[in-house]
Write a protein that holds these residues in place. Sequence first.
Motif, PDB file in Angstrom:
ATOM      1  N   PHE A  60       0.585  -0.907   0.063  1.00  4.98           N
ATOM      2  CA  PHE A  60       0.215   0.353   0.120  1.00  4.98           C
ATOM      3  C   PHE A  60       0.575   1.474   0.297  1.00  4.98           C
ATOM      4  CE2 PHE A  60      -2.778  -2.876   1.946  1.00  4.98           C
ATOM      5  CZ  PHE A  60      -4.216  -2.921   1.073  1.00  4.98           C
ATOM      6  N   GLY A  61       2.218   1.436   0.342  1.00  8.65           N
ATOM      7  CA  GLY A  61       3.056   2.719   0.095  1.00  8.65           C
ATOM      8  C   GLY A  61       2.385   2.853   1.474  1.00  8.65           C
ATOM      9  N   ALA A  62       2.235   5.057   1.665  1.00  8.68           N
ATOM     10  CA  ALA A  62       2.265   5.966   2.118  1.00  8.68           C
ATOM     11  C   ALA A  62       0.503   5.528   2.910  1.00  8.68           C
ATOM     12  CB  ALA A  62       2.082   6.756   2.084  1.00  8.68           C
ATOM     13  N   ALA A  63      -0.017   5.307   1.996  1.00  6.82           N
ATOM     14  CA  ALA A  63      -1.535   4.551   2.964  1.00  6.82           C
ATOM     15  C   ALA A  63      -1.617   3.545   3.282  1.00  6.82           C
ATOM     16  CB  ALA A  63      -3.093   3.855   1.626  1.00  6.82           C
ATOM     17  N   ALA A  64      -0.634   2.252   4.043  1.00 13.14           N
ATOM     18  CA  ALA A  64      -0.514   1.332   4.284  1.00 13.14           C
ATOM     19  C   ALA A  64      -1.364   1.446   6.519  1.00 13.14           C
ATOM     20  CB  ALA A  64       1.020   0.547   4.511  1.00 13.14           C
ATOM     21  N   SER A  65      -0.534   2.431   6.482  1.00 13.14           N
ATOM     22  CA  SER A  65      -0.716   2.540   8.142  1.00 13.14           C
ATOM     23  C   SER A  65      -2.363   2.938   9.077  1.00 13.14           C
ATOM     24  CB  SER A  65      -0.100   4.286   9.381  1.00 13.14           C
ATOM     25  OG  SER A  65      -0.074   4.775   7.858  1.00 13.14           O
ATOM     26  N   GLY A  66      -2.907   4.270   7.274  1.00 15.79           N
ATOM     27  CA  GLY A  66      -4.296   4.102   7.711  1.00 15.79           C
ATOM     28  C   GLY A  66      -5.193   3.546   7.700  1.00 15.79           C
ATOM     29  N   VAL A  67      -4.305   1.786   6.411  1.00 18.44           N
ATOM     30  CA  VAL A  67      -5.388   0.785   6.062  1.00 18.44           C
ATOM     31  C   VAL A  67      -5.790   0.330   7.619  1.00 18.44           C
ATOM     32  CG1 VAL A  67      -5.321  -1.505   4.674  1.00 18.44           C
ATOM     33  CG2 VAL A  67      -5.648   0.820   4.049  1.00 18.44           C
ATOM     34  N   ALA A  68      -4.701  -0.073   8.208  1.00 19.02           N
ATOM     35  CA  ALA A  68      -4.895  -0.946   9.016  1.00 19.02           C
ATOM     36  C   ALA A  68      -5.377  -0.038  10.343  1.00 19.02           C
ATOM     37  CB  ALA A  68      -2.881  -0.655   9.840  1.00 19.02           C
ATOM     38  N   LEU A  69      -5.271   0.735  11.327  1.00 26.22           N
ATOM     39  CA  LEU A  69      -5.201   1.628  11.689  1.00 26.22           C
ATOM     40  C   LEU A  69      -7.505   2.000  11.491  1.00 26.22           C
ATOM     41  CD1 LEU A  69      -3.087   4.604  12.775  1.00 26.22           C
ATOM     42  CD2 LEU A  69      -3.383   2.052  13.437  1.00 26.22           C
ATOM     43  N   PHE A  70      -7.629   1.957  10.569  1.00 28.11           N
ATOM     44  CA  PHE A  70      -9.394   2.289   9.811  1.00 28.11           C
ATOM     45  C   PHE A  70      -9.650   0.306  10.191  1.00 28.11           C
ATOM     46  CE2 PHE A  70     -12.587   0.217   6.884  1.00 28.11           C
ATOM     47  CZ  PHE A  70     -13.374   0.965   7.227  1.00 28.11           C
ATOM     48  N   ALA A  71      -9.315  -0.481  10.207  1.00 29.11           N
ATOM     49  CA  ALA A  71      -9.464  -1.722  10.256  1.00 29.11           C
ATOM     50  C   ALA A  71      -8.996  -2.195  11.647  1.00 29.11           C
ATOM     51  CB  ALA A  71      -8.909  -2.743   9.658  1.00 29.11           C
ATOM     52  N   ALA A  72      -8.361  -1.651  12.754  1.00 30.71           N
ATOM     53  CA  ALA A  72      -9.298  -1.634  13.739  1.00 30.71           C
ATOM     54  C   ALA A  72     -10.066  -1.337  14.692  1.00 30.71           C
ATOM     55  CB  ALA A  72      -7.313  -0.992  14.560  1.00 30.71           C
ATOM     56  N   PHE A  73      -9.923   0.516  14.216  1.00 27.16           N
ATOM     57  CA  PHE A  73     -11.209   1.409  14.589  1.00 27.16           C
ATOM     58  C   PHE A  73     -12.795   0.615  14.502  1.00 27.16           C
ATOM     59  CE2 PHE A  73      -7.833   4.511  15.855  1.00 27.16           C
ATOM     60  CZ  PHE A  73      -8.431   4.970  16.389  1.00 27.16           C
ATOM     61  N   TRP A  74     -12.663   0.250  13.063  1.00 30.03           N
ATOM     62  CA  TRP A  74     -14.428  -0.599  12.738  1.00 30.03           C
ATOM     63  C   TRP A  74     -14.371  -1.600  13.483  1.00 30.03           C
ATOM     64  CZ3 TRP A  74     -18.330  -1.485  10.697  1.00 30.03           C
ATOM     65  CH2 TRP A  74     -18.981  -2.343  10.521  1.00 30.03           C
ATOM     66  N   SER A  75     -13.249  -2.582  13.750  1.00 26.07           N
ATOM     67  CA  SER A  75     -13.616  -3.466  14.507  1.00 26.07           C
ATOM     68  C   SER A  75     -14.264  -3.029  16.459  1.00 26.07           C
ATOM     69  CB  SER A  75     -12.839  -3.956  15.563  1.00 26.07           C
ATOM     70  OG  SER A  75     -11.457  -4.573  14.282  1.00 26.07           O
ATOM     71  N   TRP A  76     -14.297  -1.714  15.975  1.00 26.18           N
ATOM     72  CA  TRP A  76     -15.070  -1.015  17.915  1.00 26.18           C
ATOM     73  C   TRP A  76     -16.668  -0.571  17.504  1.00 26.18           C
ATOM     74  CZ3 TRP A  76      -9.903  -1.951  18.817  1.00 26.18           C
ATOM     75  CH2 TRP A  76      -9.767  -2.768  19.579  1.00 26.18           C
ATOM     76  N   VAL A  77     -16.594  -0.465  16.388  1.00 27.70           N
ATOM     77  CA  VAL A  77     -18.270   0.122  16.124  1.00 27.70           C
ATOM     78  C   VAL A  77     -19.376  -0.165  17.128  1.00 27.70           C
ATOM     79  CG1 VAL A  77     -20.210   0.504  14.914  1.00 27.70           C
ATOM     80  CG2 VAL A  77     -17.529   1.152  14.249  1.00 27.70           C
ATOM     81  N   GLY A  78     -19.810   0.366  18.069  1.00 28.43           N
ATOM     82  CA  GLY A  78     -21.126   0.113  18.862  1.00 28.43           C
ATOM     83  C   GLY A  78     -20.628  -0.027  20.107  1.00 28.43           C
ATOM     84  N   PHE A  79     -19.367   0.013  20.572  1.00 26.89           N
ATOM     85  CA  PHE A  79     -19.330   0.046  21.591  1.00 26.89           C
ATOM     86  C   PHE A  79     -19.856   1.201  21.736  1.00 26.89           C
ATOM     87  CE2 PHE A  79     -16.565   3.571  21.122  1.00 26.89           C
ATOM     88  CZ  PHE A  79     -15.867   4.326  22.087  1.00 26.89           C
ATOM     89  N   GLU A  80     -20.479   1.749  21.945  1.00 22.35           N
ATOM     90  CA  GLU A  80     -20.353   4.097  22.802  1.00 22.35           C
ATOM     91  C   GLU A  80     -22.282   2.976  23.124  1.00 22.35           C
ATOM     92  OE1 GLU A  80     -22.132   4.033  18.907  1.00 22.35           O
ATOM     93  OE2 GLU A  80     -20.093   3.606  19.698  1.00 22.35           O
ATOM     94  N   MET A  81     -23.025   1.776  22.770  1.00 20.06           N
ATOM     95  CA  MET A  81     -24.321   1.581  22.871  1.00 20.06           C
ATOM     96  C   MET A  81     -24.599   1.581  23.815  1.00 20.06           C
ATOM     97  SD  MET A  81     -25.240  -1.617  20.065  1.00 20.06           S
ATOM     98  CE  MET A  81     -24.312  -1.368  17.878  1.00 20.06           C
TER      99      MET A  81
END
Length: 526
Positions: free
Chosen positions: A221-242
Amino acid sequence: MTEVITPSGGSGSAVQEAAPPAGRLADQALGLPSVLFCIVTGAAPLTAMLFNVPVAVQGGGYAAPAAFLIATVALTIFSVGYIAMSRRVTSAGGFYTFISRGLGRIVGAGAGLLIGLCYIIFVAAVVGVLGYFAATSVQTWTGITLPAWLYMVVALAVMSALAWFHIELTAKVLGVMLVAEVLALLVLSVSVLAHGGAEGLSVAPFNPAEVFGNAGAIKVFGAAASGVALFAAFWSWVGFEMAPNYAEESRDPHRIAKIATYGSVIGLGLFYMFCSYAYVSGWGLEASVKAVSDQFSGAFASAFYPLSDRFVGHWLTTVIELLAVTSSFACALAFYNTGARYLFALGREGVLPPVLARTSRRASPAVASMTVTVIVALYGLGFVLYDSSTEGALLKLGTWSPLLGVLGILAVQALVCVAIIRYFLTTARDGFNWFSTLVAPIIGGAAMVGACWLLVANRATLAGAADVPFITLLPWVVAAMFVAGTVIAVVMRTRNPARYAGLGHFTLADPELDRVEVHMPKHAAN
């Protein structure tokens, strides 16, 4: 009007005990375990691992566990201020109510409409993932090929049926599914680590610096690599604030909100780190990226399946294949319930048509729930018409839509941080704390803004489609949904000042009192 109710949930009237007042959800229906089931199944641990870990590995290479570590720390800090606010403001409106109290009714209405729609979009996205796993698994088991959209229709129909019943039934269904998927992942992960993985165990995957400098991921992914990884991590918690969204139906909303939120954030974080570490260890640090590439090229449905075959046995692979479907269903059902409660809250206060605040005889948000069904059906139909293939259900509906939903929720979470700070500097100065209501929201808000930037900057890479209008216009769609809510509030302020004055001010409980007060705008009971 103001209605005073005893802590037990009754008001001395047999009629009220049998049927809650109009505009009210079932009182005292959920305990801590039930709320946790509703929250954690929204995160869908099994689906998160099967779907998000490969994406995190694509972006962060073998440092995927470190990406989950970063997200755990950021969301825990965010939760500090969020919990402080939830102790003062308890309503099914959740983020909408918090922002209305801290930043005003107009901004609150914009955020409420945005996040309500985001949760509904999540329902459609996860139903798409369910359709993919169901179609591929049934074909593997029986040789029967059925379109993914057929499984999607069945799943949405079952969710709609459950919406008519008491929320406690839904919580029990979610609980059974959650326990099963967690046990399956634990069996796999423990077995991998007990065997020492493919090439021994290393602490390198937990080094946060590796997320931003992993050679294997950068090649992809080049420079986009860290963004891809962190997006996948944050997406895994969607709903925790319910948790605050279920406050009106909880037996002890303040205590439950705190324990459930911290428990889900930290508990899921540790679980995700453990499972993702088992994944990269099972394949080998460098080989883990190649395994993901093989998965996305069609070599196997999930890069987890060969690991369960190797380290446990094919029987576990079959169990995980089945649980991938039930986990997706549980996740979609949790999002469905939350989306319905946002529509219910917005209808109760007049931002959306008041009919959405009507409840069934079992005190479930029946009209709001059926509205969610209709929106999800129409949204999903659009994607099916665009690409009716089984792969399309996962790679388009199940991949593009979460980008829209996560961006909206991260943006609203950033606004919540600002709202918390202002609320405790103005309205609730007696509850101000230098860390929990100032420093923590600043850090949490900065993390949310950073995550938003990473998502927007890397959205074409994440979607695997650069020139598709849906992806190109993603930030503007989120902005348009927010602006639509603010316009509704501005019009309401001019045309109906009395109704406007009630926006974001439905209150279930005052923690300083020994009784519970419910402030309902008059139109909510009509």
